[in-house]
Scaffold this motif. Sequence first.
Motif, PDB file in Angstrom:
ATOM      1  N   ASP A   8      46.786  41.915  53.148  1.00  0.00           N
ATOM      2  CA  ASP A   8      46.708  40.910  52.080  1.00  0.00           C
ATOM      3  C   ASP A   8      45.582  39.905  52.337  1.00  0.00           C
ATOM      4  O   ASP A   8      45.833  38.725  52.533  1.00  0.00           O
ATOM      5  CB  ASP A   8      48.044  40.201  51.925  1.00  0.00           C
ATOM      6  CG  ASP A   8      48.470  39.451  53.180  1.00  0.00           C
ATOM      7  OD1 ASP A   8      47.733  39.518  54.183  1.00  0.00           O
ATOM      8  OD2 ASP A   8      49.511  38.799  53.144  1.00  0.00           O
ATOM      9  N   GLN A  10      43.506  38.354  50.508  1.00  0.00           N
ATOM     10  CA  GLN A  10      43.422  37.193  49.618  1.00  0.00           C
ATOM     11  C   GLN A  10      44.459  36.135  49.991  1.00  0.00           C
ATOM     12  O   GLN A  10      44.171  34.944  49.966  1.00  0.00           O
ATOM     13  CB  GLN A  10      43.586  37.614  48.161  1.00  0.00           C
ATOM     14  CG  GLN A  10      42.398  38.415  47.658  1.00  0.00           C
ATOM     15  CD  GLN A  10      42.610  38.900  46.239  1.00  0.00           C
ATOM     16  OE1 GLN A  10      43.714  39.267  45.853  1.00  0.00           O
ATOM     17  NE2 GLN A  10      41.530  38.909  45.467  1.00  0.00           N
ATOM     18  N   GLN A  13      43.219  34.478  53.207  1.00  0.00           N
ATOM     19  CA  GLN A  13      42.116  33.544  52.930  1.00  0.00           C
ATOM     20  C   GLN A  13      42.624  32.268  52.263  1.00  0.00           C
ATOM     21  O   GLN A  13      42.194  31.167  52.598  1.00  0.00           O
ATOM     22  CB  GLN A  13      41.057  34.214  52.059  1.00  0.00           C
ATOM     23  CG  GLN A  13      40.270  35.282  52.790  1.00  0.00           C
ATOM     24  CD  GLN A  13      39.369  36.089  51.866  1.00  0.00           C
ATOM     25  OE1 GLN A  13      39.426  35.970  50.648  1.00  0.00           O
ATOM     26  NE2 GLN A  13      38.534  36.935  52.457  1.00  0.00           N
ATOM     27  N   ALA A  14      43.560  32.408  51.336  1.00  0.00           N
ATOM     28  CA  ALA A  14      44.104  31.236  50.644  1.00  0.00           C
ATOM     29  C   ALA A  14      44.882  30.342  51.612  1.00  0.00           C
ATOM     30  O   ALA A  14      44.741  29.117  51.578  1.00  0.00           O
ATOM     31  CB  ALA A  14      44.993  31.677  49.482  1.00  0.00           C
TER      32      ALA A  14
END
Length: 147
Positions: A8, A10, A13-14
């Motif tokens: 995952d 993303q 990174q979030a």
Amino acid sequence: MNRSQALDPQVFQAMSALSAAAKKGLGDPVLAELVMIRASQVNHCAFCLDMHLRLARKNGESEDRIQFLNAWEEAEGLYTGRERAALALTEAVTVLTDGFVPDAVYEEAAEHFEEAELAHLIALITVINGWNRLMVSRRVPPGGLQK
């Protein structure tokens, strides 16, 4: 990139961006590490403990303060009033199953932190709890991101 990050990217990174924003707004890297260590102790997250113990030492935190963090309430004189207020808030937010954050705990933190700092402190506590839950649930071992 490890397997957990690859699953995952993303989300990873979030979460990383949220962590960085909360730390930056708090402005005190040592306090940020103490908060993240304490939440990780409460949540039994070995991965996050390993990471934040290393970062605390890198930022100049003493071994005595690290070793007594699990008993910070009884370790009179080792932590400032500001740090003690942040640690109490960390525990209250981390263990919401005991009920809401007590007014006295919130008010004590509000006395030591400006409004924006308090918002960032609460964000930091929230994000480390998220990281703890991700890493514990995925069974990422200490040092797991380096492998």
